[in-house]
Design a protein around this motif. Structure first.
Motif, PDB file in Angstrom:
ATOM      1  N   LEU A 196      58.269  41.597  37.344  1.00 43.88           N
ATOM      2  CA  LEU A 196      59.333  42.034  36.440  1.00 43.88           C
ATOM      3  C   LEU A 196      60.647  42.235  37.197  1.00 43.88           C
ATOM      4  O   LEU A 196      61.716  41.836  36.732  1.00 43.88           O
ATOM      5  N   LYS A 200      64.166  40.034  36.556  1.00 48.57           N
ATOM      6  CA  LYS A 200      65.422  40.696  36.223  1.00 48.57           C
ATOM      7  C   LYS A 200      66.515  40.367  37.236  1.00 48.57           C
ATOM      8  O   LYS A 200      67.690  40.278  36.891  1.00 48.57           O
ATOM      9  N   SER A 209      59.846  38.150  30.722  1.00 42.54           N
ATOM     10  CA  SER A 209      59.988  39.598  30.867  1.00 42.54           C
ATOM     11  C   SER A 209      59.176  40.338  29.810  1.00 42.54           C
ATOM     12  O   SER A 209      58.505  41.338  30.108  1.00 42.54           O
ATOM     13  N   LYS A 210      59.207  39.833  28.562  1.00 41.58           N
ATOM     14  CA  LYS A 210      58.444  40.456  27.469  1.00 41.58           C
ATOM     15  C   LYS A 210      56.934  40.360  27.744  1.00 41.58           C
ATOM     16  O   LYS A 210      56.184  41.316  27.518  1.00 41.58           O
ATOM     17  N   SER A 213      56.108  42.854  30.438  1.00 37.84           N
ATOM     18  CA  SER A 213      56.264  44.212  29.904  1.00 37.84           C
ATOM     19  C   SER A 213      55.084  44.586  29.010  1.00 37.84           C
ATOM     20  O   SER A 213      54.618  45.728  29.021  1.00 37.84           O
ATOM     21  N   ASP A 214      54.593  43.631  28.239  1.00 40.19           N
ATOM     22  CA  ASP A 214      53.425  43.883  27.392  1.00 40.19           C
ATOM     23  C   ASP A 214      52.188  44.168  28.237  1.00 40.19           C
ATOM     24  O   ASP A 214      51.374  45.036  27.905  1.00 40.19           O
ATOM     25  N   LYS A 217      52.489  47.589  29.491  1.00 41.12           N
ATOM     26  CA  LYS A 217      52.203  48.512  28.391  1.00 41.12           C
ATOM     27  C   LYS A 217      50.698  48.675  28.204  1.00 41.12           C
ATOM     28  O   LYS A 217      50.194  49.789  28.021  1.00 41.12           O
TER      29      LYS A 217
END
Length: 230
Positions: A196, A200, A209-210, A213-214, A217
């Motif tokens: 990540l 960035k 990125s999504k 990020s998932d 999470k």
């Protein structure tokens, strides 16, 4: 087989006296073990590669040939469906497993159950199984030769609602708060935080990125649910 933890984990969730299909058998270690230990007396070992399958054929004596049949084929193609039949699909990535099931969906749904083992992209495999109406009965990690493998036991015909984090990490390990899962989460968290940061800084790829990020999470949700602490 002592050094084949993944294969033993697969064998240990098979029921005795089933008619077993081992897809992509290669050296045929699982069929040989099942036959020699009288776990099954009706085994079909398949592989898309004739030279690979020949490694098993060369190890069959007259007694083993009565138990183990071999067939060069792609997935389940050309096999006959019958009662009391189960299948193993291991040693390949999730996308290949999906293709095998999808190309013979009727055959797959007729099986008593399937045992699947993958170390790549199991998230997608779980989504596919859920969308096609397969129920995941067991879903846990195995560790062999410095690799983590997801092992799933699934059957068709029962609705299942998986939690967000269960698509990423096996529901059995989450329920059991397994040490192997805790160990893998630490590795996954560090790796994905690194990914990540790199995205960035260098690319600003929103889709990538999504996706990461998932995953992070899901890791947080498992940590909270299992009360894992670093």
């Amino acid at each position: 087989m002592e050094d084949k933890k993944r294969l033993l984990d697969i064998i240990n969730i098979l029921d005795s006296n089933k008619k077993i299909i081992d897809v992509g058998t290669d050296h045929g270690l699982v069929p040989l073990y099942l036959a020699k230990n009288k776990i099954s007396n009706d085994i079909t070992a398949t592989d898309i590669s004739a030279p690979s399958l020949q490694k098993l054929v060369d190890r069959l004596d007259d007694d083993l040939r009565k138990v183990i049949k071999t067939k060069v084929t792609d997935g389940f193609k050309g096999l006959e469906a019958c009662e009391n039949q189960v299948a193993i699909i291991a040693g390949m990535g999730a996308n290949t497993i999906i293709e095998i099931i999808e190309e013979s969906l009727g055959f797959s749904k007729n099986l008593d159950y399937l045992v699947l083992a993958s170390n790549v992209n199991t998230y997608e495999l779980r989504h596919f199984l859920n969308n096609q109406g397969f129920y995941i009965e067991k879903d846990f990690l195995s560790y062999e030769n410095k690799k983590y493998y997801d092992i799933l036991k699934v059957y068709y015909g029962k609705k299942q609602n998986l939690a967000f984090e269960e698509y990423y990490y096996g529901l059995t390990d989450i329920e059991n708060k397994s040490d192997l899962l805790k160990e893998k989460l630490v590795i996954d968290k560090e790796k994905n935080l690194g990914f990540l940061k790199e995205i960035k800084e260098k690319s600003q790829d929103e889709r990538a990125s999504k996706k990461i990020s998932d995953r992070l999470k899901a890791i947080r949700k498992v940590e909270e649910r299992c009360k894992f602490t670093n």
